[in-house]
Design an enzyme around this catalytic site. Structure first.
Site, PDB file in Angstrom:
ATOM      1  N   HIS A  48      41.519 -16.511   9.081  1.00 24.64           N
ATOM      2  CA  HIS A  48      40.156 -16.548   8.563  1.00 24.64           C
ATOM      3  C   HIS A  48      39.542 -17.940   8.639  1.00 24.64           C
ATOM      4  O   HIS A  48      38.325 -18.079   8.530  1.00 24.64           O
ATOM      5  CB  HIS A  48      40.128 -16.012   7.135  1.00 24.64           C
ATOM      6  CG  HIS A  48      40.213 -14.523   7.070  1.00 24.64           C
ATOM      7  ND1 HIS A  48      39.552 -13.765   6.131  1.00 24.64           N
ATOM      8  CD2 HIS A  48      40.882 -13.628   7.852  1.00 24.64           C
ATOM      9  CE1 HIS A  48      39.806 -12.485   6.333  1.00 24.64           C
ATOM     10  NE2 HIS A  48      40.621 -12.379   7.370  1.00 24.64           N
ATOM     11  N   HIS A  81      48.083  -7.388  12.296  1.00 23.28           N
ATOM     12  CA  HIS A  81      48.390  -6.292  11.378  1.00 23.28           C
ATOM     13  C   HIS A  81      49.819  -5.788  11.516  1.00 23.28           C
ATOM     14  O   HIS A  81      50.182  -4.802  10.876  1.00 23.28           O
ATOM     15  CB  HIS A  81      47.401  -5.146  11.601  1.00 23.28           C
ATOM     16  CG  HIS A  81      45.985  -5.521  11.280  1.00 23.28           C
ATOM     17  ND1 HIS A  81      44.899  -4.722  11.579  1.00 23.28           N
ATOM     18  CD2 HIS A  81      45.469  -6.629  10.673  1.00 23.28           C
ATOM     19  CE1 HIS A  81      43.784  -5.319  11.183  1.00 23.28           C
ATOM     20  NE2 HIS A  81      44.108  -6.485  10.639  1.00 23.28           N
TER      21      HIS A  81
END
EC number: 1.11.1.21
Length: 724
Positions: A99, A267
């Protein structure tokens, strides 16, 4: 002090409000004013390290082996105040790094992990960054221990890389060298919306037409890094989400294969957190109470940690073994059918139908409890979109290939805004050069500089041609992601040689002369282009009565077509240049605002911008040879005439069209000159006029020339990271 403060018997000794509270700013009073503050950021007044501190030298002293050992240990040392999922902080640290790096966008090079800006507003309080404040606090003991040898920017980027290593991925490498900033950037445009996660079509929406995302943005909503994990505007539809994914990842220079690799690799480990009521979370860090000490999203009603954590609102792990690097993501995604469900927090998520017990991940705190894995709408896009599906199938069938592509894509993600490889520091820097690093070979310094200058001066090139070509070569530099600039002389290669802003016909003529001079010496074409600009300035200064030598550092190299990713250079094409008084077309944004943005990207200050434009006007470098803003009777002479005539009250200014004005004699009303908004702003903006008046003074003619040469040299050397 606030006027609402409790009266304790005496008056506040501090003048009320103005100095410490946020009052209405000049930009709010006068929205059309130029925000020159973007040119004056990150200076010594905000940096506590002092003028002699050099982080890039300090980080070379870092004990990387010891740091790596400490980072590996941190991953599995769960803290009571913020429990590690399954006893491993890897997923959290990967999200932290991702992020930070994921804010990068290729359009203007802003965002990214290169400055440690995730510590500050607005990014530290974005809805997509819920609980990343906890990750940074977990890293604080590491930062505290290694101190000035390790920036927050490097540490945040490094955390994700070490997390992957600790879970079994062979990473591609890592480079240190990111320098911290000490306050939020003022130049980055994150969007016009007035609320977090505002849906498409709301006030200030970033979308128009058939879901056309506003440039330079690379996120679908205010406060998100990429796409909405629940679907477009929170409505699940994997194919529509696939469109958003493709746009956002393309805008950070990722192709389809890299996109699938990053989505799946991100993920493969960790989980989403939504086991609770999001309404019970407290304010974000910037809005939290003072006693929260920079922590946000605190759950003061329920437990709020471990299995009860709420972050995105989606709840569950993507894979069976969320602390191991494996192929579990594709095994579950592609081998099961999935159906829409709601998380405990009320978020849309996809869950598998009839999943086998052994494929269920265990609870983060109790391994005896098996839970249901999940996929987001973005994950389902990897299965439903035809092109993404082809790539997913290949990765599913070849784990080694998937791991290799992901490792390279992760390295690119976390290093994309660092610039060329020469800026990389540390023992784990990969030897292999990547084309996205815009490689430039080393140039020669073993040649007679004066002899080359003499040949340039003896050519038939004009001052305008020499200065304009050097400027065009250097002006592509962006301090945001350290791309562009004169080094490499890519102005002679596609696509730059054909850009309208580079005047291909004029450029071809000049390059033919300069390439011939370079071929007859050991100098690179890149060096000769810059030298030609310097020769032109020296001639213009001499015409003004100043005999000087423009500083020059040899050693630029010449890039080749094989070293140049054509598509990635499209974003560097100038569509405007206030310095050469040119717009490719009319834009909604004013010419002076475009000039300001370009100035900030080049790393120039307001007074450097002022002196450069004034000098380039009188030298005669306007695009296409136009005379707008050439406020002198002696074009080609480096005089302060631009400022003298701009500030002369004997003239009036009258608009004659869009972005065009006439300067008329007050007494005779005869037209003396023409000019554009970029020219006029140096007389109309109070700050820029103050600079213009300095250079218009009778006693500052020499200062003007000296300041022009200094600013010019700064632009020519902006990408010379080998000199730093």
């Amino acid at each position: 002090m606030s006027k609402n403060a409790t009266n304790t018997g005496g008056k506040c000794p501090v003048m009320h409000g103005g100095a410490t509270e946020v009052s209405i700013s000049n930009m709010e009073w006068w929205p059309k004013a130029l925000n020159l503050d973007i040119l004056h950021q990150h200076d010594s007044k905000t940096n506590p390290m002092g003028p002699d501190f050099n982080y890039r030298e300090m980080v070379k002293k870092l004990d990387v082996a010891a740091l790596k050992k400490d980072m590996h240990a941190l991953m599995t040392e769960s803290q009571d105040w913020w429990l590690a999922d399954w006893g491993h902080y890897g997923g959290l640290m990967i999200r932290l790094s991702w992020h930070a790096a994921g804010t990068y966008r290729i359009a203007d090079g802003r965002g990214g992990a290169g400055t440690g800006n995730q510590r500050f507003a607005p990014i530290n309080s974005w809805p997509d960054n819920v609980n990343l404040d906890k990750a940074r606090r977990l890293l604080w003991p590491i930062k505290k221990k290694y101190g000035n040898k390790l920036s927050w920017a490097d540490l945040i980027a490094y955390a994700g890389t070490i997390a992957y290593e600790s879970m079994g991925l062979k990473t591609f490498g890592f480079a240190f060298g990111r320098e911290d900033i000490w306050h939020p950037e003022k130049d980055t445009y994150w969007g016009s919306e007035k609320e977090w996660l505002a849906p498409s079509g709301s006030e200030g929406s970033r979308y128009s037409g058939e879901r056309d995302l506003e440039n330079p943005l690379a996120a679908v909503m205010m406060g998100l890094i990429y796409v909405n994990p629940e679907g477009v505007d929170g409505n699940p539809d994997p194919l529509k989400t696939a469109h958003d994914i493709r746009v956002t990842f393309e805008r950070m220079a990722m192709n389809d294969e890299e996109t699938v690799a990053l989505t799946a690799g991100g993920h493969t480990v960790g989980k989403c957190h939504g086991n609770g009521d999001a309404d019970q979370l407290g304010a974000e860090p910037e809005g939290a109470e003072i006693e929260d000490q920079g922590f946000g999203w605190l759950n003061k009603t329920k437990r709020g940690i471990g299995r009860d954590t709420v972050s995105s609102g989606i709840e569950g792990a993507w894979t069976t073994n969320p602390t191991q690097w494996d192929n579990g993501y594709f095994q579950l995604l592609l081998n099961y059918e999935w159906e829409l469900k709601k998380s405990p927090a009320g978020a849309w998520q996809w869950e598998p139908i009839n999943i086998k017990e052994e494929h269920r991940p265990v609870d983060v705190e109790d391994a005896s409890i098996r839970l249901t894995p999940i996929m987001t709408d973005a994950d389902m896009a990897m299965k439903m979109d035809p092109e993404y599906r082809k790539i997913s199938d290949r990765f599913h069938q070849d784990q080694d290939y998937f791991s290799e592509v992901f490792a390279r894509a992760w390295f690119k993600l976390t290093h994309r805004d660092m610039g060329p490889k020469v800026r990389y520091i540390g023992p784990d820097v990969p030897q292999e050069e990547q084309i996205w690093q815009d490689p430039v070979p080393a140039g020669s310094t073993d040649y007679d500089i004066q002899a080359v200058k003499d040949k340039i001066a003896a050519s038939d090139l004009s001052v305008s041609e020499m200065v304009s070509t050097a400027w065009d070569s250097a002006r592509t530099f962006r301090g945001s992601d350290k791309r562009g600039g004169a080094n490499g002389a890519r102005i002679r290669l596609a696509p730059q040689k054909d850009w309208k802003g580079n005047e291909p016909a004029r450029l071809s003529k000049v390059l033919a002369v300069l390439e011939g001079i370079a071929a007859g010496s050991k100098a690179s074409v890149a060096d000769v282009i810059v030298l030609a600009g310097n020769v032109g300035i020296e001639q213009a200064a001499k015409a003004a009565g100043f005999d000087l030598t423009v500083p020059f550092s040899s050693g630029r190299g010449d890039a080749t077509d094989e070293m140049t990713d054509l598509d990635s250079f499209d974003v560097l094409e100038p569509i405007h240049d206030g310095y050469r008084n040119w717009l490719k077309q009319d834009y909604a944004v004013s010419a002076e605002e475009l000039m300001l943005d370009r100035t900030q990207l080049m790393g120039l200050t307001a007074h450097e911008m002022t002196v450069l434009i004034g000098g380039m006007r009188v030298i005669g470098t306007n695009q296409g040879g136009t005379k707008h803003g050439v406020l002198t009777e002696h074009e080609g002479t480096l005089s302060n005439d631009f400022f003298v005539n701009l500030t002369d009250m004997n003239y009036t200014w009258k608009p004659t069209g869009n972005n065009l004005y006439e300067i008329r004699d007050r007494k005779t009303d005869k037209v003396k000159w023409t000019a554009t908004r970029v020219d006029l702003v140096f007389g109309s903006n109070s700050i820029l006029r103050a600079y213009a008046e300095v250079y218009a003074q009778d006693d500052n003619k020499e200062k003007f020339v000296q300041d022009f040469v200094s600013a010019w040299t700064k632009v020519m050397n902006a990408d010379r990271f080998d000199l730093i």
